[in-house]
Design a protein around this motif. Structure first.
Motif, PDB file in Angstrom:
ATOM      1  N   ARG A  21      44.940  80.938 114.169  1.00  0.00           N
ATOM      2  CA  ARG A  21      45.776  80.433 115.265  1.00  0.00           C
ATOM      3  C   ARG A  21      45.164  80.820 116.607  1.00  0.00           C
ATOM      4  N   LYS A  22      44.809  82.088 116.741  1.00  0.00           N
ATOM      5  CA  LYS A  22      44.221  82.572 117.993  1.00  0.00           C
ATOM      6  C   LYS A  22      42.852  81.949 118.239  1.00  0.00           C
ATOM      7  N   GLU A  30      53.298  77.032 120.284  1.00  0.00           N
ATOM      8  CA  GLU A  30      52.551  75.781 120.135  1.00  0.00           C
ATOM      9  C   GLU A  30      52.373  75.418 118.664  1.00  0.00           C
ATOM     10  N   LEU A  31      52.077  76.422 117.830  1.00  0.00           N
ATOM     11  CA  LEU A  31      51.938  76.155 116.398  1.00  0.00           C
ATOM     12  C   LEU A  31      53.273  75.721 115.809  1.00  0.00           C
ATOM     13  N   GLN A  32      54.347  76.352 116.249  1.00  0.00           N
ATOM     14  CA  GLN A  32      55.696  75.968 115.802  1.00  0.00           C
ATOM     15  C   GLN A  32      55.941  74.495 116.096  1.00  0.00           C
ATOM     16  N   GLU A  33      55.594  74.064 117.298  1.00  0.00           N
ATOM     17  CA  GLU A  33      55.803  72.670 117.682  1.00  0.00           C
ATOM     18  C   GLU A  33      54.916  71.733 116.865  1.00  0.00           C
ATOM     19  N   CYS A  34      53.672  72.129 116.617  1.00  0.00           N
ATOM     20  CA  CYS A  34      52.762  71.301 115.803  1.00  0.00           C
ATOM     21  C   CYS A  34      53.331  71.078 114.403  1.00  0.00           C
ATOM     22  N   LEU A  35      53.938  72.131 113.858  1.00  0.00           N
ATOM     23  CA  LEU A  35      54.467  72.057 112.499  1.00  0.00           C
ATOM     24  C   LEU A  35      55.870  71.464 112.450  1.00  0.00           C
ATOM     25  N   PHE A  65      43.869  73.747 111.816  1.00  0.00           N
ATOM     26  CA  PHE A  65      42.778  74.692 112.023  1.00  0.00           C
ATOM     27  C   PHE A  65      41.419  74.116 111.632  1.00  0.00           C
ATOM     28  N   ASN A  66      41.437  72.922 111.014  1.00  0.00           N
ATOM     29  CA  ASN A  66      40.210  72.258 110.565  1.00  0.00           C
ATOM     30  C   ASN A  66      39.423  73.112 109.572  1.00  0.00           C
ATOM     31  N   VAL A  67      40.151  73.687 108.611  1.00  0.00           N
ATOM     32  CA  VAL A  67      39.552  74.466 107.533  1.00  0.00           C
ATOM     33  C   VAL A  67      40.206  74.032 106.225  1.00  0.00           C
ATOM     34  N   SER A  68      39.619  74.407 105.113  1.00  0.00           N
ATOM     35  CA  SER A  68      40.225  74.088 103.822  1.00  0.00           C
ATOM     36  C   SER A  68      41.429  74.999 103.579  1.00  0.00           C
ATOM     37  N   MET A  69      42.342  74.559 102.737  1.00  0.00           N
ATOM     38  CA  MET A  69      43.485  75.394 102.381  1.00  0.00           C
ATOM     39  C   MET A  69      42.994  76.679 101.715  1.00  0.00           C
TER      40      MET A  69
END
Length: 126
Positions: A21-22, A30-35, A65-69
């Motif tokens: 996130r950082k 912001e992450l809360q809103e994205c989700l 985050f543009n990474v795999s799970m």
């Protein structure tokens, strides 16, 4: 016969979510809103290792985050690694499963969740 059961290290997974996130320059808000979450409490609990994200939230975190799970989850024991092709196949499969589940559980009174907003194109594309 003993099998190697995957055990998730919740504390380290939470630390990884916080780090990602950082790294992406996002605040918890912001992450809360994205989700599409109503409050930030779930994110705080993930980051402290008290809870894990649901499967659909994990899928969206990997996209944000543009990474795999698999890159988000930290395991307590050795787990096999997967290639990007395997992860893409898994991600596509999970998107289909989530869409099917959402269509089965759809109520005209239910508010749209972040999955439906994403599928309707209501999130900006990078």
């Amino acid at each position: 016969m003993k099998t190697n059961v995957p055990l998730i290290d919740m504390k380290k997974t939470g630390e990884r979510i916080s780090y990602l996130r950082k790294l992406n320059g996002l605040s918890v808000k912001e992450l809360q809103e994205c989700l599409g979450l109503g409050t930030p409490q779930a994110i705080y609990k993930w980051e402290r290792g008290l809870n894990l994200p649901s499967l659909d939230n994990l899928l969206f975190l990997s996209s944000i985050f543009n990474v795999s799970m698999n890159s988000i989850i930290v395991y307590q024991n050795n787990m096999p690694t997967y290639s990007n092709d395997d992860d893409n196949t898994l991600s596509n499969y999970l998107i289909n499963v989530l869409a099917i589940e959402e269509s089965r559980n759809k109520s005209p009174l239910a508010p749209p969740n972040h999955h439906s907003r994403f599928m309707e194109g209501k999130y900006p594309e990078d």
